[in-house]
Design a protein around this motif. Sequence first.
Motif, PDB file in Angstrom:
ATOM      1  N   PRO A  47       4.474 -10.490  -2.278  1.00 26.78           N
ATOM      2  CA  PRO A  47       3.634 -10.738  -1.115  1.00 26.78           C
ATOM      3  C   PRO A  47       2.297 -11.328  -1.540  1.00 26.78           C
ATOM      4  O   PRO A  47       1.836 -11.116  -2.664  1.00 26.78           O
ATOM      5  N   ALA A  48       1.686 -12.048  -0.647  1.00 24.46           N
ATOM      6  CA  ALA A  48       0.308 -12.495  -0.854  1.00 24.46           C
ATOM      7  C   ALA A  48      -0.598 -11.573  -0.054  1.00 24.46           C
ATOM      8  O   ALA A  48      -0.277 -11.217   1.078  1.00 24.46           O
ATOM      9  N   VAL A  49      -1.690 -11.169  -0.647  1.00 25.68           N
ATOM     10  CA  VAL A  49      -2.638 -10.287   0.036  1.00 25.68           C
ATOM     11  C   VAL A  49      -4.022 -10.884  -0.124  1.00 25.68           C
ATOM     12  O   VAL A  49      -4.428 -11.260  -1.232  1.00 25.68           O
ATOM     13  N   THR A  50      -4.743 -10.976   0.953  1.00 26.32           N
ATOM     14  CA  THR A  50      -6.092 -11.520   0.872  1.00 26.32           C
ATOM     15  C   THR A  50      -6.907 -11.014   2.052  1.00 26.32           C
ATOM     16  O   THR A  50      -6.402 -10.283   2.908  1.00 26.32           O
ATOM     17  N   THR A  51      -8.161 -11.391   2.084  1.00 25.18           N
ATOM     18  CA  THR A  51      -9.033 -11.033   3.194  1.00 25.18           C
ATOM     19  C   THR A  51      -9.400 -12.296   3.957  1.00 25.18           C
ATOM     20  O   THR A  51      -9.808 -13.296   3.367  1.00 25.18           O
ATOM     21  N   ILE A  52      -9.223 -12.233   5.249  1.00 23.76           N
ATOM     22  CA  ILE A  52      -9.578 -13.361   6.114  1.00 23.76           C
ATOM     23  C   ILE A  52     -10.454 -12.826   7.242  1.00 23.76           C
ATOM     24  O   ILE A  52     -10.026 -11.941   7.983  1.00 23.76           O
ATOM     25  N   GLY A  53     -11.636 -13.334   7.324  1.00 25.22           N
ATOM     26  CA  GLY A  53     -12.537 -12.914   8.393  1.00 25.22           C
ATOM     27  C   GLY A  53     -12.800 -11.425   8.393  1.00 25.22           C
ATOM     28  O   GLY A  53     -12.912 -10.815   9.460  1.00 25.22           O
ATOM     29  N   GLY A  54     -12.846 -10.843   7.216  1.00 24.74           N
ATOM     30  CA  GLY A  54     -13.132  -9.413   7.131  1.00 24.74           C
ATOM     31  C   GLY A  54     -11.918  -8.525   7.312  1.00 24.74           C
ATOM     32  O   GLY A  54     -12.007  -7.313   7.171  1.00 24.74           O
ATOM     33  N   ARG A  55     -10.785  -9.119   7.625  1.00 23.52           N
ATOM     34  CA  ARG A  55      -9.567  -8.319   7.791  1.00 23.52           C
ATOM     35  C   ARG A  55      -8.612  -8.621   6.639  1.00 23.52           C
ATOM     36  O   ARG A  55      -8.511  -9.756   6.182  1.00 23.52           O
ATOM     37  N   ILE A  56      -7.905  -7.588   6.231  1.00 21.64           N
ATOM     38  CA  ILE A  56      -6.930  -7.775   5.150  1.00 21.64           C
ATOM     39  C   ILE A  56      -5.616  -8.234   5.756  1.00 21.64           C
ATOM     40  O   ILE A  56      -5.122  -7.645   6.726  1.00 21.64           O
ATOM     41  N   CYS A  57      -5.081  -9.290   5.192  1.00 24.02           N
ATOM     42  CA  CYS A  57      -3.779  -9.754   5.680  1.00 24.02           C
ATOM     43  C   CYS A  57      -2.776  -9.811   4.544  1.00 24.02           C
ATOM     44  O   CYS A  57      -3.125  -9.967   3.375  1.00 24.02           O
ATOM     45  N   VAL A  58      -1.535  -9.615   4.907  1.00 21.68           N
ATOM     46  CA  VAL A  58      -0.420  -9.655   3.963  1.00 21.68           C
ATOM     47  C   VAL A  58       0.562 -10.700   4.460  1.00 21.68           C
ATOM     48  O   VAL A  58       0.886 -10.723   5.650  1.00 21.68           O
TER      49      VAL A  58
ATOM     50  N   ASN B 297       4.398 -12.081   3.803  1.00 20.92           N
ATOM     51  CA  ASN B 297       5.656 -11.713   3.158  1.00 20.92           C
ATOM     52  C   ASN B 297       6.771 -12.521   3.826  1.00 20.92           C
ATOM     53  O   ASN B 297       6.526 -13.213   4.817  1.00 20.92           O
ATOM     54  N   LEU B 298       7.970 -12.445   3.292  1.00 25.91           N
ATOM     55  CA  LEU B 298       9.104 -13.081   3.965  1.00 25.91           C
ATOM     56  C   LEU B 298       9.725 -12.057   4.891  1.00 25.91           C
ATOM     57  O   LEU B 298      10.083 -10.962   4.450  1.00 25.91           O
ATOM     58  N   ASP B 299       9.886 -12.388   6.151  1.00 26.95           N
ATOM     59  CA  ASP B 299      10.493 -11.430   7.070  1.00 26.95           C
ATOM     60  C   ASP B 299      12.016 -11.488   6.980  1.00 26.95           C
ATOM     61  O   ASP B 299      12.587 -12.237   6.161  1.00 26.95           O
ATOM     62  N   GLY B 300      12.676 -10.694   7.797  1.00 27.19           N
ATOM     63  CA  GLY B 300      14.138 -10.605   7.730  1.00 27.19           C
ATOM     64  C   GLY B 300      14.829 -11.903   8.076  1.00 27.19           C
ATOM     65  O   GLY B 300      16.005 -12.100   7.759  1.00 27.19           O
ATOM     66  N   ASP B 301      14.108 -12.801   8.737  1.00 28.50           N
ATOM     67  CA  ASP B 301      14.686 -14.110   9.059  1.00 28.50           C
ATOM     68  C   ASP B 301      14.405 -15.141   7.972  1.00 28.50           C
ATOM     69  O   ASP B 301      14.723 -16.322   8.143  1.00 28.50           O
ATOM     70  N   GLY B 302      13.767 -14.732   6.892  1.00 26.90           N
ATOM     71  CA  GLY B 302      13.476 -15.673   5.813  1.00 26.90           C
ATOM     72  C   GLY B 302      12.283 -16.552   6.100  1.00 26.90           C
ATOM     73  O   GLY B 302      12.092 -17.596   5.453  1.00 26.90           O
ATOM     74  N   ALA B 303      11.445 -16.171   7.056  1.00 23.03           N
ATOM     75  CA  ALA B 303      10.256 -16.948   7.415  1.00 23.03           C
ATOM     76  C   ALA B 303       9.012 -16.301   6.810  1.00 23.03           C
ATOM     77  O   ALA B 303       8.935 -15.080   6.678  1.00 23.03           O
ATOM     78  N   LEU B 304       8.025 -17.151   6.490  1.00 28.32           N
ATOM     79  CA  LEU B 304       6.737 -16.630   6.037  1.00 28.32           C
ATOM     80  C   LEU B 304       6.055 -15.956   7.220  1.00 28.32           C
ATOM     81  O   LEU B 304       5.882 -16.575   8.278  1.00 28.32           O
ATOM     82  N   HIS B 305       5.658 -14.708   7.020  1.00 26.80           N
ATOM     83  CA  HIS B 305       5.200 -13.892   8.146  1.00 26.80           C
ATOM     84  C   HIS B 305       3.913 -13.197   7.747  1.00 26.80           C
ATOM     85  O   HIS B 305       3.778 -12.711   6.629  1.00 26.80           O
ATOM     86  N   ARG B 306       2.980 -13.146   8.668  1.00 23.61           N
ATOM     87  CA  ARG B 306       1.680 -12.544   8.361  1.00 23.61           C
ATOM     88  C   ARG B 306       1.516 -11.239   9.138  1.00 23.61           C
ATOM     89  O   ARG B 306       1.884 -11.136  10.302  1.00 23.61           O
ATOM     90  N   TRP B 307       0.948 -10.249   8.448  1.00 24.74           N
ATOM     91  CA  TRP B 307       0.583  -8.986   9.090  1.00 24.74           C
ATOM     92  C   TRP B 307      -0.888  -8.706   8.807  1.00 24.74           C
ATOM     93  O   TRP B 307      -1.433  -9.147   7.781  1.00 24.74           O
ATOM     94  N   TRP B 308      -1.510  -7.953   9.673  1.00 19.50           N
ATOM     95  CA  TRP B 308      -2.899  -7.534   9.484  1.00 19.50           C
ATOM     96  C   TRP B 308      -2.938  -6.040   9.236  1.00 19.50           C
ATOM     97  O   TRP B 308      -2.271  -5.264   9.921  1.00 19.50           O
ATOM     98  N   LYS B 309      -3.748  -5.643   8.284  1.00 18.25           N
ATOM     99  CA  LYS B 309      -3.904  -4.203   7.999  1.00 18.25           C
ATOM    100  C   LYS B 309      -4.678  -3.532   9.123  1.00 18.25           C
ATOM    101  O   LYS B 309      -5.731  -4.024   9.531  1.00 18.25           O
ATOM    102  N   THR B 310      -4.150  -2.398   9.599  1.00 20.81           N
ATOM    103  CA  THR B 310      -4.875  -1.621  10.611  1.00 20.81           C
ATOM    104  C   THR B 310      -5.260  -0.250  10.092  1.00 20.81           C
ATOM    105  O   THR B 310      -6.126   0.410  10.649  1.00 20.81           O
ATOM    106  N   ASP B 311      -4.565   0.210   9.067  1.00 20.16           N
ATOM    107  CA  ASP B 311      -4.851   1.517   8.486  1.00 20.16           C
ATOM    108  C   ASP B 311      -4.284   1.481   7.072  1.00 20.16           C
ATOM    109  O   ASP B 311      -3.644   0.510   6.682  1.00 20.16           O
ATOM    110  N   GLU B 312      -4.496   2.547   6.321  1.00 23.52           N
ATOM    111  CA  GLU B 312      -4.091   2.490   4.917  1.00 23.52           C
ATOM    112  C   GLU B 312      -2.603   2.182   4.762  1.00 23.52           C
ATOM    113  O   GLU B 312      -2.193   1.496   3.831  1.00 23.52           O
ATOM    114  N   ASP B 313      -1.776   2.731   5.669  1.00 17.36           N
ATOM    115  CA  ASP B 313      -0.336   2.478   5.538  1.00 17.36           C
ATOM    116  C   ASP B 313       0.224   1.757   6.756  1.00 17.36           C
ATOM    117  O   ASP B 313       1.411   1.847   7.029  1.00 17.36           O
TER     118      ASP B 313
END
Lengths: 684, 659
Positions: B474-485, B487-503
């Motif tokens: 996975p790629a992990v970085t900070t964008i605009g103060g938010r942490i984003c990840v 990863n490849l989703d189940g469909d094989g597409a590049l997919h972005r998630w935003w961190k909302t809590d530690e887990d």
Amino acid sequence: MKRFLIILALLLPAACRKTPPTPTPVTPPGPVVVDGVAPESGGLLKATLDGGLAPLSFTKTISNICVGAVYQSGKELPDLFFQCPTGVSSGNGIASCLGLNLCEFEGFTDNGCPVYSAPVPVTAPWDQSTTAVKIMKIGNDVIAFYVTASKIRTAVYDSASRSFGTQWSGNTIALSGLPRDPMGFDIIPGSGNSAELIVICSDTDSYKPSMDDVSESYYDSAGIFRGQMYYSLVYRITLNLSTWKQVGSATQLGGGSKVILAPTGIAGFKGGVSSGYICLNKFGVLKYIPSGNTSDCNYLQDVTGTELVNPFVSSNVLSIRSASGADTPSFVVSGEGAPRYFKATGALDSYGSPVFDGPMDIVMKNGDLYAGSLPVPTVADWDDDGVLDIVTGNSEGRLLFFKNYGSNAAPAFGMAEALRSNGVEICFRAGYYEVQGPFEAAWGYLCPVVFDWDGDGLNDIVFSGNEGKFEFMRNEGSKGSPKLGARQGIFLDGLELYGMWRVRPAVARVGDRVLIAMMDSEDALHLYEKAGNNSVKDLGRLTLQNGNPIYGHRATASSTLGERGREKLEFVDWDGDGDLDLLVGTPLQASVPDPAKGLPWSRSTRGLQTLLLQNTGNNSAMKFAYPVQFLFRGLDFHIGTHANGPTACMLGETSGNLPNLLVSGEGGKFFYFDRADLTTITLW
Amino acid sequence: MKKFLTVTTAALLAVSALAQPALRSGKPIMSADEKGLAPLGVTQAIATRPIGIAYVSAESASPSLFLMVRSGVPTARGIFYSTMEGTEKAGGRFVFSPPAKLKPYWGKPSNMPSYGCVFQFKGRVFSYWAEENTSLALASFNPETREVTKVASVPFEGLEGIHYLSAIEGPGGTLELMALVNDGSKYRVDRQKDESWYDGAHIYKGAIARGGVRRAVVKDLLKGGRFEEAVPQDFMISPTGTVRIKDDFLGADGYLVVNRFGSVLWSDKSGKHYVRDGAGKQIRYHAIGPSAVALCLRSGETVVFMGGEGSISSCSFEGMGQDGPLFSGLRTVLQSKGALYTGSLGVPEVVDWDDDGLLDVVCGNSEGRILFFRNTGSNVAPRFSGFPEELRCEGEPICIRPGYIGVQGPFEAVWGYMCPAVFDWNGDSRPDIVFSDSRGKLEVMLRRPDGDLARPFSLKEDGLEIHGLWRVKPAVTTIGGRICVVNLDGDGALHRWWKTDEDSLEDGGTLLHVDGKPITTYTAKADRDGSLGRVKINLYDWDGDGDLDLILGTPGQTCLPHPEKGIPNGKVLKQQMMQVFFLENKGSDAKPRFADPVGFYVNGEDLPLGGHANAPVPCMLGDISLGANLLVGCESGRLMWISRGDLTTFTIKDRYDKR
């Protein structure tokens, strides 16, 4: 973006902060200082410490859903109605809580947990399996709203007869503008005759994948679920309570189609610092949609800024409005476990969502021992104080320790302590990749056995669960002070020892050998010998006297292969002849030893799903007789269709130096049977 | 009883600092240890398996290991040998010369026999090679010319089903041949390509094949013999190597058998035993599928060498215990003038892990481990030891593996395919590990104050584990103060998630191409099976325009950005290239839109590093006057450093035009 709380957590009293939720077990000094109670044969083990303080629980039912809250004058918290849709009917002298029940508020424990009365049955016009029910007080009436056949109906409560009878309104109301039938709802009375109806619906029609063959996996060969995981759609509808009609069209809330994955419940939230709606899902996650804003949806947080999660498979969320209606409501989450209370703090987070403390146990006095659904107990002296305790797994994937403060003859148990592995509370779950699909991710089905696996004189835990692999946790503590280390694999030739899911292995020491039996990949009893702490040798299948393997499943299974496994095995010399017999707890659909003819499935009556296979060989060369099923005082004793968790125990009267039987039912309680009351029945 | 190697002083290694330059553009990073010591292995080979050990001539002071490489880039495949140079001063590990390629009689690597063994017989070195079900090819070896010359086809009975061979010179002028044979059960079953290998109870559909040992005693190498059962066919799950050990003095007479999971068992008259060290701990090879060879050194010490998809290890026979034989614990076998070795399919990150101001390399591998190569030089001229540290989780070396349930079946149980991204996940200024692996989960290990990592926890969306395709970094970085990840989703597409809590993460949607469609990684020809996933993702401002671009490493069968047309698309284009791609962000970090991928040439040419996924990471090691350089982990376990000045690019059109 990091969230910041508007109200500092430090302003709150320490007792209200995270994790005071469970009443601390009373710890009397010294070895045996508490007068216990001799267990009643055919009865449930009771909590005896501190007035029998125990989690609020329901007998012979699995899921217990809080559907209503109604204040009685002068009380700090409302009485609660619980709908218990699944389980076993009354019988064998033990009443079942199936259907609707009322629990009256009685006060608080010293550390602030709400105490409620034992459930009492309430008559209701809806089917006992109905869960789409909400009960509330409107004016002077206690009204039940319930959904059947896509229509909302009503009934009025008569406290004298403890029943809901006449309709509150003369009509039913058919809802329009919804894409599918509601999965959950709430009604929020407004001013005058108006009320808000909030409903959640699935965004898809089907979750499970198409199955041309019931033996197929729910996952494809890339390891991805083949079905469609659904999210909730949330709608708000205005009702006219006078005309009992929908006013206008349904408004979608929460910003679109993905409010929450796997939704199960919704609660209106009105009063105090914020108004809105709380959405709950199967995994216990809670999200908040502020009213007046149709696009926001945020995770609920506690005072530390941590997202709130209910700890078990969750079915419903119910707002607990303050008696005056002016303060910020708290709420109760219920489902397959003891209900939990989330207390409002009066604070808001930076998104304007209310902040809660909890989850706290809701408890009762004079309760039964309750371990969460589908417990799998072992009776052993866990803390080396000379008396037998109970260590049990449950469907949540937790490992609980009920310390016995009494004696073996008259045990005294209190609240359970959740055991830890490497310092972290045990909660072993399969996660996304689960035999019956990812929406079962909050079930762990921990099946432990207490056994000194590494031979160092301390009790370890050997276990399996819904991951189907067999592991152990080494006791890295000392005598009297057990401390479990990290889970470790057990391997055969370097490959994980793997078999059917939800099986408790039988483990025994025979001379200097350690044997472990489980259900193998074809659902047959299979024996291994420990070769090292992390390895075994294959000793082949256990067989009947005639040499045939001993299978666990029936041939006529109509559902998926997830029906297989689930047996709870235990080696014990039940008949006192010096060699190890097998106790086997089974689900109703099991057919031991032969898929075509076996127990308990081939019998026409439902009984205790606990079998005995007597060893007619010896411990070096085991051969087993056909299984027999236990009867209690000559009668079947049914305690649930899910697998029973039997364990032989030296609790109670053991003057013959032979064990009695403790059997856990799906409802989370422990039935005790004196061996003198046990007879058997067989098919052969 | 412990024996000690008595090697002549002359054979001991002299300590002399050999200044191997670590960074050479387009080449593997070299070990900066004295004499360039590093694990023995063939560069660009995925697995280096010992197939024999012998003194190549009567005059030889030291034995030579013969090695077989069957996979990897074509130039790496073949038969090699490597001569023992002595033992390492500090740790006593064996040190061999860099492997030298032999000239076998079969010519092209594609004609290489499926198995074979090299052995010493009456003072000379010979080999037997798989030929037909009724014969083995006997070959001689000329150490001067490095030629392996076929002498004859030699008839043998009992060769049916054999898949492995080892040999040891026996008493009375005989040769003992040991062969592995399976029990005949079928591991793979017929199924639809997208159908799981497991049934609805999560039980593997095929058979867990077992195997045993056949033995033949040969007096005349040209006359052959007959293989007969020596160890029952159901002895062990999936054996991959065996050696006979007979030591009258120490009372040993049995077969040591290793299997694909690295388990080491012993079979003798008393039955089946796990092989243990002197402390009673079972010996286990650390990677998948080892072979094994044994030699009684002239010192009298019997040494077993094992090697599979991991470094080669050795252990010495110490005697018989109460429950089977005792060996010294496994120790890595080294070579001089070696390159850094990460274990196969290394997935590197370049980061200051130890907070000393220098950039280190933290690298996952197919074994499921994470290695830490500490930089003791500078960022411009780094120095890395050939002996990395294993990162630890709560005191134990990290080794995360799928076990019985693996995307491609239980025989891949010990392939972990650890894909770590280093990022300060909890904002405590210590770098943590966000990772995925062969289980397809997305997890985090937080760095503790003592430097260890805490136990992993899963990242969830709405309480359910986020689960995507397997073997993705996975790629992990900070964008605009938010942490984003990403990863490849189940469909094989590049997919972005935003961190909302530690887990906890919330869905940020798929990353989009400039055409508005999701960027996917599979080809139109792909089945939904284990060939999916495997992509290594980096978000990095490669072109220096202020927003985050994508640097992706892929396997050969990936097709970026859409299934119908893309690169590398190996199934359609059938072209070998360095599978590292740059996707320029034409939008912004908040609303990214990515251009078509362009691939990298090195000095204007393709640099194929193998069909498995390459794992690139932009890095500030070396001369950075032109910007970040590139470090690429590859299937062979080498870390290829490429100067930015040597990188040029090609487009999708270039590749289709080249067809």
